[in-house]
Design a protein around this motif. Structure first.
Motif: not given
Length: 284
Positions: A174-179, A282-283
């Motif tokens: 999980v990261d900002p682009e993969h919530p 939404i990523a």
């Protein structure tokens, strides 16, 4: 008439093979009846007043392969239940089917009243606390399982309109682009993820590492692929048209160190979305 068999050999002694054989027949029959079979877990929850406005309910379907974190996320809901959840009904723990009703809604059904859960993925001591109603299988082995009653036949067969249709992603950080929760914006985007059926295998079968299976369901859909593709297209189109929130939930169950915290955080993130009646993130 459909007929299935499992060879009488030690290598086929794993109970899951017998169970899945029966469910494969179920899935084929459902496709012939115009329903889309799924390999996933579904739950109906209603939230407590005080935490949110009284009366908020949701029907959630998590689709994914073995060890994707489906049952584990439901288990996390159970643990969180005392604080946030007024009622929780398991509709499907492993397999089920979806039909489109006359109003264009997606109605989902289950197949079993019991759960077939990895012993290692339960809260420590929980299975033994249920020893009077549990069947524990091969506790000395890596893929030890416990069978627990989790649903009534009435709830399994009732048919619940879907609010959330999510893919259980157990392999991505999980990261900002993969919530933790990611909403898809089109049927095509959703179908690509569900069709790919990616999962980080945990050795619950003979597979290890990142593997793929058609719609995370080798039990019928690949054998009737043309029929399944037609049904899947109709179901996902209907999902977007009827307002079902479609996306993926990153359980991280396949990532070392997240076996317990991954599904718990996923469950908490989903509860927040349900409680606030907001769209899934939404990523970018």
């Amino acid at each position: 008439m459909l007929v299935a068999a499992v060879p009488l050999e030690d290598r086929f002694g794993y109970f899951g093979y017998l169970k899945k054989m029966t469910l494969t027949l179920h899935n084929v029959i459902m496709m012939k009846r115009g329903r889309l079979p799924f390999h996933g877990a579904m739950v109906h929850i209603s939230l407590k007043g005080g935490f949110v406005k009284t009366g908020i309910e949701a029907n959630i379907l998590l689709i994914g392969d073995t060890a994707a974190g489906k049952s584990e996320t439901l288990e996390a809901f159970r643990i969180l239940g005392e604080t946030f959840i007024r009622e929780m009904r398991i509709v499907a723990d492993d397999m089920g089917s979806i039909e489109i009703d006359e109003a264009g809604r997606l109605i989902a059904y289950g197949t079993e009243i019991g759960a077939f859960i990895r012993l290692d993925d339960l809260q420590q001591g929980y299975a033994f606390g249920q020893i009077d109603r549990a069947i524990i299988m091969s506790p000395q082995k890596v893929n030890a399982r416990v069978v627990l009653p989790v649903a009534t036949i009435e709830d399994v067969l009732k048919g619940y309109p879907l609010d959330y249709l999510l893919y259980a992603n157990n392999y991505e950080e999980v990261d900002p682009e993969h919530p933790i929760l990611e909403q898809f914006t089109s049927p095509a985007q959703a179908l690509n993820v569900f069709r790919e059926g990616a999962v980080m295998a945990k050795g619950t079968t003979t597979s290890t590492g990142l593997v793929h299976s058609y719609f995370a369901n080798i039990f019928g859909p690949p054998q009737y692929k043309e029929s399944h593709e037609d049904l899947a297209g109709k179901v996902f189109e209907a999902a977007f048209e009827s307002g079902v929130k479609v996306g993926q939930l990153r359980t991280r169950l396949g990532i070392p160190g997240y076996e317990a915290s991954g599904p718990e955080k996923a469950a908490r993130a989903l509860l927040r979305v349900i409680a606030t009646l907001r769209d899934i993130k939404i990523a970018p």
